[in-house]
Design a protein around this motif. Structure first.
Motif, mmCIF file in Angstrom:
data_model
loop_
_atom_site.group_PDB
_atom_site.id
_atom_site.type_symbol
_atom_site.label_atom_id
_atom_site.label_comp_id
_atom_site.label_asym_id
_atom_site.label_seq_id
_atom_site.Cartn_x
_atom_site.Cartn_y
_atom_site.Cartn_z
ATOM 1 N N GLU A 71 0.889 -1.338 0.101
ATOM 2 C CA GLU A 71 -0.010 0.187 -0.224
ATOM 3 C C GLU A 71 1.020 1.480 -0.023
ATOM 4 O OE1 GLU A 71 -0.937 0.288 4.613
ATOM 5 O OE2 GLU A 71 -1.758 -1.330 3.710
ATOM 6 N N ILE A 72 0.352 2.468 -0.692
ATOM 7 C CA ILE A 72 1.089 3.749 -0.687
ATOM 8 C C ILE A 72 0.753 4.289 0.589
ATOM 9 C CG2 ILE A 72 1.364 5.873 -1.644
ATOM 10 C CD1 ILE A 72 -0.353 4.646 -4.182
ATOM 11 N N LEU A 73 2.180 4.601 1.353
ATOM 12 C CA LEU A 73 2.225 5.247 2.603
ATOM 13 C C LEU A 73 1.762 6.671 2.553
ATOM 14 C CD1 LEU A 73 5.462 3.945 4.241
ATOM 15 C CD2 LEU A 73 3.156 3.784 5.306
ATOM 16 N N PRO A 74 0.763 7.199 3.347
ATOM 17 C CA PRO A 74 0.838 8.662 3.306
ATOM 18 C C PRO A 74 1.779 9.467 3.758
ATOM 19 C CG PRO A 74 -0.338 7.802 5.088
ATOM 20 C CD PRO A 74 0.205 6.645 4.344
ATOM 21 N N ASN A 75 2.046 10.802 3.279
ATOM 22 C CA ASN A 75 3.067 11.601 3.491
ATOM 23 C C ASN A 75 3.627 11.658 5.079
ATOM 24 O OD1 ASN A 75 4.623 12.789 1.525
ATOM 25 N ND2 ASN A 75 2.731 13.958 0.836
ATOM 26 N N LYS A 76 2.422 11.773 5.957
ATOM 27 C CA LYS A 76 2.686 11.960 7.332
ATOM 28 C C LYS A 76 3.295 10.737 7.938
ATOM 29 C CE LYS A 76 -2.049 10.112 9.019
ATOM 30 N NZ LYS A 76 -3.388 10.820 8.823
ATOM 31 N N MET A 77 3.338 9.605 7.249
ATOM 32 C CA MET A 77 3.913 8.428 7.830
ATOM 33 C C MET A 77 5.580 8.487 7.152
ATOM 34 S SD MET A 77 1.688 7.304 9.275
ATOM 35 C CE MET A 77 1.710 5.481 9.748
ATOM 36 N N ILE A 78 5.827 9.384 6.689
ATOM 37 C CA ILE A 78 7.282 9.401 6.308
ATOM 38 C C ILE A 78 8.253 10.465 6.684
ATOM 39 C CG2 ILE A 78 8.717 9.574 3.896
ATOM 40 C CD1 ILE A 78 6.601 8.442 2.456
ATOM 41 N N ARG A 79 9.395 10.137 6.968
ATOM 42 C CA ARG A 79 10.683 11.189 7.308
ATOM 43 C C ARG A 79 11.710 10.911 6.501
ATOM 44 N NH1 ARG A 79 6.366 12.111 9.406
ATOM 45 N NH2 ARG A 79 5.715 12.852 11.341
ATOM 46 N N ASN A 80 12.354 12.108 5.970
ATOM 47 C CA ASN A 80 13.608 11.942 5.410
ATOM 48 C C ASN A 80 14.681 12.691 6.331
ATOM 49 O OD1 ASN A 80 12.690 10.796 3.135
ATOM 50 N ND2 ASN A 80 12.084 12.369 2.422
ATOM 51 N N ILE A 81 15.520 12.130 6.754
ATOM 52 C CA ILE A 81 16.711 12.751 7.871
ATOM 53 C C ILE A 81 18.016 12.399 7.457
ATOM 54 C CG2 ILE A 81 14.770 12.800 9.708
ATOM 55 C CD1 ILE A 81 16.633 10.608 11.169
ATOM 56 N N GLY A 82 18.749 13.478 7.957
ATOM 57 C CA GLY A 82 20.269 13.353 7.733
ATOM 58 C C GLY A 82 20.780 13.182 9.165
ATOM 59 N N ILE A 83 21.878 12.569 9.383
ATOM 60 C CA ILE A 83 22.694 12.689 10.599
ATOM 61 C C ILE A 83 24.048 13.259 10.313
ATOM 62 C CG2 ILE A 83 23.665 11.164 12.489
ATOM 63 C CD1 ILE A 83 21.238 9.431 12.263
#
Length: 748
Positions: free
Chosen positions: A37-49
């Motif tokens: 299933e396609i995850l909605p935007n609110k279920m995604i995080r793009n982070i850098g360390i």
């Protein structure tokens, strides 16, 4: 179906230590990742360390992957088991214990998909951080609790500001001797000028670190089990209740200053609920008005799970960060900004940015961040820079150096493609008519150059192949061929940067190389007018050779030190006009090699006043030789000076290092031409000989705690100091065997 797929993946996975993860956990985890299933935007995080060198970024990423069930066991960066951290996939990284390339992975925490990019800390690999921050929505800034805010922390902070990236701060290494999180917090406020406050405080420090106190939920958090995987909540210890109350009040005040809703509640003296406080922290963090500070120790497995909760709670999802593309109209110069639609469906045309290239086992791997629309396997996309049509053969998600095939990716995802010919920073779209391009990545200028050549001349093919690949992958790594010294000169961000590439050539291409100081383009010239009268005569049976030239050699003005001029002032037919170009050719050939050090001769005018010719024996070659001989004869009669290139150097450093920087420039025979200062930094302008600038980048970094930087441009040529001239002449004579090599000195 997903269970079958999970079973197949599980069958391919090697069975690790049974105690570290149960079969059920791994199965659930794989099923969760396999769901179509396609995850909605609110279920995604793009982070850098990102952080300074040795702040614990890779160790922290390792813990994050372990606690989210992505890896079955943890390894240390320079561990005794010799395995090394999973994100340090390159052999050199494991050997040196540093991160060289940013590595991408993704994981799942509380049903949220988190894409993570682990970046290097060294200033030499700053482009990796630059590229990662360009495509990420949020970041975690890791600080060492002993070192606090260090030089590379400031660089990363400037990069986050440039791309408007919201971030959390994680104060790591609380288990180290001398750990002081309060000092680190004060440095974030004073050095980085951020509005910030603790949302957690530690229970004990150094060897007594037991857990942390969550100031928002007002409870103590402990991490039990051999790997700290069991999180236990308890009441705040009695001796820390007063401090926790003060710190919570400080947190509320800091957020109230920049958030209207919480500010109104604060003025009305209402006590904010946990939900109110969390919502206010999220709003202010996303708008970069506040940065929450978390604490812990990644190595001792403390504080990592609450950090993951904070990433989910406070950092933005892809729909909350506006991203713009620029329309490139061929006819007009006006550039119109178009906002990208973050909806995760195929209603809008695909737009993506290639932010990193890497040569993998199956050819060139291109990392792409999707900004709009959807990309499917076997679809066609277009490179807006070249206009080429590209077919997507294989679409993968990266986990360090391992790949997982996917069928499609949507807006907000980070994926990788194979076998695509493109450059770092190219934009891909779904239609040819779409002349959009994402804003390009800022590429700093290289600061250091070295000459490089393969040890074995037969390895030239491998050498050029490796150098070609590295220049495509890394925009800060530049290559130039100097035709005069016949050397390949590579430029980069520091000595470590270039040293790593030389080692990679030896390891990955089996082409050992030697690096050295690049040759400086010295010149030779005369200081006074020199008259000449030279006859070239040669009888060899049959037609001979004859040519006579009379004239004067004149030095040019200092502005024209790089030029050579020829003036014909002959009157009459003593030298027929058809032979004048031959004399000029001879003069230019003689100037290719000077008498002192065999460098080129320049800054001189050849004035031809008179001469003679022979009806039979004079020809073109005779006057070429006459012109050459005249120059040599004249230069033997006069004193020759060596000219060296002078660079105009601009140094920027904090004002407290002013004395040290000026002393360093003076030591390198520099002439200071001016200086100015603003906001705690000063700028020094100086003229320094290029020959003395080698290694200055490293010296400047070490004497300014890594905060100083410089740029240099060619200014002019000027005569070098007598001591330098003598040294150059002696080196040349030793190299050509005309002078015995001094004892204790290696032959150059």
């Amino acid at each position: 179906m997903s269970l079958l797929k999970a079973a197949r993946i599980l069958a391919q996975k090697p069975v690790r230590d049974a105690g570290s993860r149960s079969l059920g956990q791994i199965l659930i985890n794989i099923c969760r990742q396999c769901s179509s299933e396609i995850l909605p935007n609110k279920m995604i995080r793009n982070i850098g360390i990102s952080a300074h060198i040795d702040s614990g970024k890779t160790t922290l990423t390792e813990r994050v992957l372990y606690y989210t069930g992505r890896i079955a066991e943890m390894h240390e960066v320079k561990g005794k088991d010799g395995v090394g951290a999973i994100m340090d996939s390159m052999e050199l990284e494991r050997q040196r214990g540093i991160t060289i390339q940013s590595a991408a992975t993704y994981t799942v925490w509380k049903k949220r998909n988190i894409n993570i990019i682990d970046t290097p800390g060294h200033v030499d690999f700053t482009i990796e951080v630059e590229r990662a921050l360009r495509v990420l929505d949020g970041a975690v800034l890791v600080l060492c609790s002993v070192g606090g805010v260090q030089c590379q922390t400031m660089t990363v902070n400037r990069q986050m500001k440039r791309y408007n990236v919201p971030f959390l701060t994680f104060i790591n290494k609380l288990d180290r001797l001398g750990a002081n999180p309060n000092r680190a917090l004060q440095q974030i406020r004073s050095k980085l000028n951020h509005n910030t406050a603790f949302i957690q405080i530690p229970i004990g420090l150094e060897g007594n670190l037991k857990g942390i106190i969550d100031l928002i939920e007002e409870r103590a958090v402990y991490f039990d089990g051999p790997f700290g995987q069991n999180v236990k909540y308890d009441d705040i210890p009695a001796e820390l209740r007063a401090e926790a109350a003060d710190r919570r009040q400080e947190l509320v005040e800091c957020v109230s200053n920049v958030d209207e809703l919480l500010g109104e509640m604060f003025l009305e003296e209402k006590v904010p609920t946990v939900a109110d406080l969390k919502a206010a922290i999220r709003r202010t963090t996303i708008s970069r008005l506040f940065s929450p500070v978390l604490v812990g120790s990644a190595l001792k497995n403390k504080g990592v799970q609450p950090l993951l909760d904070a990433v989910v709670d406070y950092l933005p999802d892809p729909s909350e960060v506006p991203n713009y593309a620029i329309t490139n109209q061929e006819n007009s110069e006006d550039r119109v900004k178009v906002q990208m639609d973050p909806k995760r469906d195929p209603s809008q045309p695909f737009v993506g940015l290639a932010f990193k290239l890497e040569a993998g086992r199956f050819g060139q791997l291109t990392y792409i961040r999707v900004y709009q629309g959807m990309l499917k396997r076997s679809e066609n996309i277009y490179n807006t820079r070249t206009g080429k049509k590209i077919r997507v053969q294989r679409l993968v998600r990266m986990h360090a150096d391992q790949m997982e095939d996917v069928e499609d990716v949507y807006s907000g995802d980070i994926c990788a493609l194979f076998g695509i010919d493109c450059a770092s920073g190219d934009t891909f779209t779904a239609r040819t008519s779409c002349s959009l391009s994402m804003e390009s990545i800022h590429v700093p200028e290289p600061v250091i150059s070295v000459a490089i050549k393969p040890v074995d001349k037969n390895d030239l093919d491998k050498f050029s192949k490796g150098i070609g690949r590295f220049t495509r992958e890394d925009p800060t790594f530049r290559v130039a061929y100097d035709t005069e010294s016949r050397e390949t000169v590579v430029s980069g961000m520091g000595e470590l940067h270039l040293e790593i590439y030389a080692q990679r050539l030896a390891r990955e291409y089996n082409c050992p190389c030697v690096t050295g100081k690049p040759k400086v383009a010295f010149r030779e010239t005369i200081s006074t007018n020199v008259p000449f009268e030279f006859t070239h005569k040669k009888q060899s049976g049959g037609a001979g050779q004859y040519g006579k030239v009379i004239g004067v050699l004149e030095p040019l003005d200092p502005e024209n030190y790089t030029k050579l001029e020829f003036a014909d002032r002959t009157i009459g037919t003593n030298i027929p006009k058809q032979f004048i170009p031959a004399i000029e050719k001879g003069f230019l050939e003689a100037c290719e090699k000077g008498p002192l050090t065999a460098h080129k001769v320049s800054g001189m005018r050849f004035v031809l006043e008179d001469g003679a010719h022979h009806m039979v024996d004079s020809n073109e070659i005779s006057f070429i030789r006459a012109g050459e001989g005249a120059v040599r004869q004249a230069m033997e009669k006069t004193s020759v000076v060596i000219l060296e290139p002078i660079m105009s150097v601009e140094v920027v450093a904090p004002i407290e290092f002013q004395g040290t920087v000026i002393a360093g420039v003076n030591r390198r025979h520099g002439v200071i031409t001016g200086q100015d200062g603003a906001e705690g930094y000063f700028t020094l302008y100086a003229d320094v000989p290029l020959n003395d600038m080698f290694g200055y980048a490293t010296e400047l970094r070490s004497c300014t705690e890594g905060k100083g930087e410089y740029t240099m441009d060619y200014s002019r040529y000027q005569p070098c100091l007598p001591i330098v001239q003598e040294e150059l002449v002696n080196k040349y004579l030793e190299a050509t065997g005309q002078l015995p090599v001094k004892k204790g000195k290696a032959k150059n």
